[in-house]
Design an enzyme around this catalytic site. Sequence first.
Site, PDB file in Angstrom:
ATOM      1  N   HIS A  17      35.609  40.756  46.158  1.00  0.00           N
ATOM      2  CA  HIS A  17      36.201  41.887  45.655  1.00  0.00           C
ATOM      3  C   HIS A  17      37.120  41.355  44.631  1.00  0.00           C
ATOM      4  CE1 HIS A  17      39.742  42.744  48.271  1.00  0.00           C
ATOM      5  NE2 HIS A  17      39.348  41.522  48.409  1.00  0.00           N
ATOM      6  N   CYS A  36      45.144  38.482  43.227  1.00  0.00           N
ATOM      7  CA  CYS A  36      44.029  39.198  43.801  1.00  0.00           C
ATOM      8  C   CYS A  36      43.366  40.218  42.887  1.00  0.00           C
ATOM      9  CB  CYS A  36      44.522  40.294  45.118  1.00  0.00           C
ATOM     10  SG  CYS A  36      44.929  39.058  46.490  1.00  0.00           S
ATOM     11  N   HIS A  42      37.420  37.443  44.046  1.00  0.00           N
ATOM     12  CA  HIS A  42      37.751  36.290  45.037  1.00  0.00           C
ATOM     13  C   HIS A  42      37.068  36.688  46.128  1.00  0.00           C
ATOM     14  CE1 HIS A  42      40.839  39.472  45.889  1.00  0.00           C
ATOM     15  NE2 HIS A  42      41.047  39.094  47.047  1.00  0.00           N
ATOM     16  N   HIS A  44      36.419  36.841  50.771  1.00  0.00           N
ATOM     17  CA  HIS A  44      36.962  36.705  52.224  1.00  0.00           C
ATOM     18  C   HIS A  44      35.817  36.428  53.046  1.00  0.00           C
ATOM     19  CE1 HIS A  44      40.856  37.901  50.961  1.00  0.00           C
ATOM     20  NE2 HIS A  44      40.422  39.011  50.217  1.00  0.00           N
ATOM     21  N   ASP A  82      27.404  41.979  53.940  1.00  0.00           N
ATOM     22  CA  ASP A  82      27.413  40.540  53.575  1.00  0.00           C
ATOM     23  C   ASP A  82      26.828  40.012  52.702  1.00  0.00           C
ATOM     24  OD1 ASP A  82      28.143  38.270  54.971  1.00  0.00           O
ATOM     25  OD2 ASP A  82      25.770  38.163  55.932  1.00  0.00           O
ATOM     26  N   HIS A  83      27.617  39.196  52.076  1.00  0.00           N
ATOM     27  CA  HIS A  83      27.368  38.242  50.964  1.00  0.00           C
ATOM     28  C   HIS A  83      27.082  39.344  49.323  1.00  0.00           C
ATOM     29  CE1 HIS A  83      26.919  35.142  53.906  1.00  0.00           C
ATOM     30  NE2 HIS A  83      27.029  34.244  52.690  1.00  0.00           N
ATOM     31  N   GLU A 135      40.959  41.035  57.430  1.00  0.00           N
ATOM     32  CA  GLU A 135      40.697  40.099  56.288  1.00  0.00           C
ATOM     33  C   GLU A 135      41.082  38.709  56.122  1.00  0.00           C
ATOM     34  OE1 GLU A 135      41.737  41.656  51.891  1.00  0.00           O
ATOM     35  OE2 GLU A 135      43.412  40.769  52.801  1.00  0.00           O
TER      36      GLU A 135
END
Length: 177
Positions: A17, A36, A42, A44, A82-83, A135
Amino acid sequence: MAPISYITRTQSFSAAHRLHSPQLSNEENQILYGKCNHPNFHGHNYKVEITLKGEINPITGMVMNLVDLKECIKLAVMDPLDHRNLDLDVAFFSKRPSTTENLAVFIWWNFQYHFLRNDTWRSSSAKLYKVKIFETENNIVEYMGEGELDGDAQLDATTIKLSSIGFNNENPWSLKI
């Protein structure tokens, strides 16, 4: 009344994100979000805990079957997040920053959407109690369904509530793809 218990299932997912608010200028976003706000995103490795509250069924000994809870989390969390790139792939984030706070709100309402659409899950006494997202090891957000959603999200939440009484509509929290 049967004893009340809280059950929690933990799941991990990876997502990219960029912290960026469409209501702020590029300069304001850079000052507020720092690294960020990098234009190339980037990522997480998030950990999410979904907690349900309910009466322990005297016959099954469960609040909800954990196999069913796992399936609901797959539909509400894993499949859409996810991904993925939250900003590019998830419609919810097209008008709001993809902060962990907003991610917790998204997961709460998307979980509610899927949970309420399944008669078997809905028939238990289980109710969504809390969404907790890690996070990082040090940055944690909890959301318990409190507060008002903004305009578009409020309409989506209304659809979720109507879906629990038989209103048939496509998932308003779906992927952009």
